[in-house]
Design an enzyme around this catalytic site. Structure first.
Site, mmCIF file in Angstrom:
data_model
loop_
_atom_site.group_PDB
_atom_site.id
_atom_site.type_symbol
_atom_site.label_atom_id
_atom_site.label_comp_id
_atom_site.label_asym_id
_atom_site.label_seq_id
_atom_site.Cartn_x
_atom_site.Cartn_y
_atom_site.Cartn_z
ATOM 1 N N HIS A 14 150.028 31.772 64.638
ATOM 2 C CA HIS A 14 151.394 31.362 64.959
ATOM 3 C C HIS A 14 152.363 31.798 63.854
ATOM 4 O O HIS A 14 153.502 32.180 64.143
ATOM 5 C CB HIS A 14 151.468 29.845 65.135
ATOM 6 C CG HIS A 14 150.813 29.353 66.387
ATOM 7 N ND1 HIS A 14 151.110 29.869 67.636
ATOM 8 C CD2 HIS A 14 149.872 28.387 66.591
ATOM 9 C CE1 HIS A 14 150.390 29.233 68.557
ATOM 10 N NE2 HIS A 14 149.625 28.338 67.950
ATOM 11 N N HIS B 283 143.704 30.568 63.925
ATOM 12 C CA HIS B 283 144.599 30.394 65.075
ATOM 13 C C HIS B 283 145.979 29.923 64.625
ATOM 14 O O HIS B 283 147.008 30.453 65.079
ATOM 15 C CB HIS B 283 144.007 29.386 66.052
ATOM 16 C CG HIS B 283 144.942 29.010 67.169
ATOM 17 N ND1 HIS B 283 145.025 29.735 68.334
ATOM 18 C CD2 HIS B 283 145.846 27.990 67.280
ATOM 19 C CE1 HIS B 283 145.942 29.183 69.124
ATOM 20 N NE2 HIS B 283 146.452 28.124 68.512
ATOM 21 N N GLU B 284 146.020 28.933 63.735
ATOM 22 C CA GLU B 284 147.312 28.419 63.273
ATOM 23 C C GLU B 284 148.073 29.470 62.475
ATOM 24 O O GLU B 284 149.296 29.565 62.575
ATOM 25 C CB GLU B 284 147.119 27.141 62.451
ATOM 26 C CG GLU B 284 146.502 25.986 63.227
ATOM 27 C CD GLU B 284 147.231 25.662 64.531
ATOM 28 O OE1 GLU B 284 148.450 25.933 64.627
ATOM 29 O OE2 GLU B 284 146.581 25.135 65.454
#
Length: 230
Positions: free
Chosen positions: A100, A96-97
């Protein structure tokens, strides 16, 4: 007034429920080791490499649920429980990170918009409620006209924070979608692990939804006071 307190109370209860649910999900899935044996850090680096991103570092940061991507420093910051662990929850958070970071590399419009708002919102959020309360005090003790102006300024400042909360939603959901697509398409997780990763990110996203709703409810309350006084 009573209706507002009831609404805020309901949102607070919902927020606590979602937060506790998120923690229980991560605790549960943290006990299930990945079949491939990769750590969160290794998964993050592999996802960066697969997206041809070579100028972002993956580093460890203290605390729990402190994971984030820093666009200015170009670092994927993973909490210790994610960086070194080899489980479905760690895989979900790490991917998920990196999602970004992929958004940043591809100039994802919602992320760029949010990043541009950060300097203004950081100041506005810090002082908005003080300005609002100052406006209310001025209205009751000094001058209604001056107080209304100060109150409106505080509402605008608080509104920027609310806007930021809602802009955050597509950013977070898109990062999760990118993460899950990569985990599945590159066979990083098996079908059971994928479901766990998906469930983890689903509950994480809901914390942002509840926060946005709470901010909107408070903004509308302050606005109703201003309109009522006007």
């Amino acid at each position: 007034m009573i209706g507002y307190y009831i609404l805020i109370g309901a949102i607070l209860v919902l927020s606590l429920y979602v937060s506790n649910k998120l923690k229980s999900k991560f605790k549960k899935y943290s006990k299930i080791q990945l079949q491939n044996g990769m750590t969160g850090a290794e998964i993050a680096r592999k996802m960066l490499k697969d997206h041809h991103i070579h100028d972002v570092q993956v580093i460890s940061t203290p605390g729990q649920l402190t994971d984030h991507y820093h666009p200015n420093k170009k670092t994927v910051n993973l909490s210790e429980s994610v960086y070194n662990q080899r489980n479905a929850a760690a895989a979900a958070v790490a991917a998920h990170e990196v999602g970004h970071a992929v958004q940043h590399a591809k100039a994802y419009s919602w992320l760029e918009m949010r990043s541009q708002l950060v300097p203004v919102v950081s100041v506005a959020s810090k002082w908005s409620q003080w300005v609002i309360f100052g406006g209310l005090i001025l209205m009751s003790m000094v001058s209604v006209g001056v107080g209304q102006t100060v109150l409106l300024l505080g509402i605008i400042m608080f509104g920027l924070g609310t806007l930021f909360s809602f802009i955050t939603l597509p950013v977070e959901y898109d990062a999760s979608n990118r993460a899950l697509a990569w985990l599945k398409d590159h066979n990083v997780v098996n079908p059971d692990e994928y479901k766990m990763s998906e469930d983890s990110l689903k509950w994480a996203a809901r914390t942002y939804v509840v926060a946005a709703i709470g901010s909107l409810a408070t903004l509308l309350y302050f606005l109703s006071i201003y309109l009522g006084r006007d």
